[in-house]
Design a protein around this motif. Sequence first.
Motif: not given
Length: 741
Positions: A663, A727, A731
């Motif tokens: 990220e 997004a 993650a």
Amino acid sequence: MDAVRRSGERAPAPASLAGEGPAPALPAEAPLAMPVQSLGKVPAAPPPGPRPWSLAVRRAFVLCGAGALTVLAAREMHLVLDVGGVTLLEYLVLCLFVVLFAWIGFAFTNALVGLPGLLRRPNGHLGIAPDGPLPTLTARTAILLPIYNEEPARTLAGLEATCESLDATGAAAHFDVFILSDTTDPDVWIAEEAGYLDLVARRGDEGRLFYRRRPRNTGRKAGNIAEWVTRFGGAYESFLILDADSVMTGDCVVRLAAAMEANPSAGLIQTLPVIVGGRTLFARLQQFAGRLYGPLIAQGLASWSGPESNYWGHNAIIRTRAFAEGAGLPELKGPKPFGGHILSHDFIEAALMRRRGWGMHMVPWLEGSYEEGPPTLADLAVRDRRWCQGNLQHMAVLPARGLHPVSRLHLLIGIGAYLTAPLWLAMLLAGLATALQARFVPPDYFPSGFALFPSWPAQDPVRAVWVFVGTMAVLLLPKLFALAALLVSRTARQRFGGGARTFFGMLGETLVSGLLAPVTMFTQSVAVIGILAGRDGGWQPQRRDDDRIDAGSIVRFFLPHTVAGWLLGAAALSISLPLFLWMTPVVLGLALAIPLVLWTGAARASMPALFRTPEEQDPPAVLLRVRQLRATSSTPAPSEAVAHLAAAPKLAAFHRAQLADGERRPGDYASDRLIAAAKIEDAPSLDAALRLLTLREKAAALGDFRALDALLALASPQGEPGARLAAPERAGAPAQVATPS
């Protein structure tokens, strides 16, 4: 060292490997400080233990013997030139001759001092027995494999064979293996991850086999190792460093690790890697010469270097604390090619560790250490260009305070290995100019100023012949010493296929190497001139396969050599036929550079038995296993990375789990990352996106969660044009490590 885990304590398995969720394929971190070393400060450190008085005698013999030979040769050469006076050009020839003779004189005395050690049985230096029962280990050792844009199947086959050989010793539980990638090619990167997953699934090495790729290869190979030390080094007493083409037997690895445990003042133990696997004539010649003459040269180096020996960058074991304390490399001041990160890092790391009081040792007689050589002279030239730049950088390190004199000598040897090429070329040109002057410029019988006699070029031809014979003797006798050491041992003769075959192999190697030597001289001279002119050669991946040869690139690369050879030949012939015949070896090698390189670089199914080595006569089991693994490898060859990930969801999930900076953080404006995201968002299809992205941008996209998701969306059957960069929900994508589907 308190931070070191002992044999009873296992590294925790990565969560993804243990089936507990996604995690990088790495153990728990054990940081170890690695400060950058100053080249000005002098750290106080005692010498690494007592040393025998004979070490000083051997060093005096090598240096003083080379000096005495050089003085004698200089006197004789001066007498050759001093016939009716010595001209300025002749003084230049004399000076160059003295420097170059000192170089071969040093090699001669080094061979002489190594001959006794080669003739006797190894004396168990550092307590290492060359055979017999394996010692018991208590400390943990890491095996590090740094890779940079290598073919994964080829590299991992060598690593797997080494691990299997280590398994056979029963001591594998004391070793963890790290694949440390600095790869920049995105397709190779994904193929590495697939190969790693395949290797883990096949071997079941969860918790002992790890993989890490750096997003930015700062400091190149030295930075790659330093990053491992600062993150994981505290958990290991020592680490064994491999190269991408390295193979080692488990027996050799265990004996090195035990020697490191038994000698607390030892910081490094370097083996002599034997070149194997050559299929071209050039590679076969290299491995034959290395196998026949290499042990004598290395034995000589080890004999007079003692605990101030050198490091060759791989197939060596290093004490982690010693490396962390002393081997943090500074950046050199100034612009490239002399400034910046140190390319030939190994010599400097050894010198800095010795400055801290750690012993640097060499054990050339320990068998079981192997590597591969370049398949063609053109491939050697690519590698040599980088080494040349790195070794010339050592001139900035020579004045560093606190270095041991022998460490400085090693640096000088590395520098001289490349500077001698342009010096040899300069001496040839100066000698030719002297002959041209004598042929076409009449002597000045009435010079300005007072002179009893005119000064014109003239030489003593008889003495010149004897100087030539003496020089050739000093140059070639070390080869005969190595052959003699082989012939006195029946076992050694049999391993080479007999004394007669070895003798004729030596003659053939000397002949072909003599023709290739001027080509190498010219190549290295051009490289040195380019570096001195400020041209940075960068860091190019090495070609290790011999399945193809690009004739066009070889013609382009070696065309200047050919032109230089014809010009030299024409100049010599214009003076006299005897001079032309005298220069024939140099002229012929350069004039025929292109066919020579093509001939020696072509892979052949069958090669003459003349250049067989012991490893070809009776291949060790570990090398046979490498050959088998490469022939049957299930590791895919590098293919288009996005398509590869899209076709293998488990591989894609594993890939996401490895991304340390997936990220973008506030303030991160890396151009490759941002431009890649924009190009992907604008692309109507995956093909269009791939056409827009450069290699650097594609690698940046594969390292970014959002860009990666967008590429995979474009690759899916229902992928929409202009995939939106959204997004990710998480993650780290969920996945358990498994064989890629």
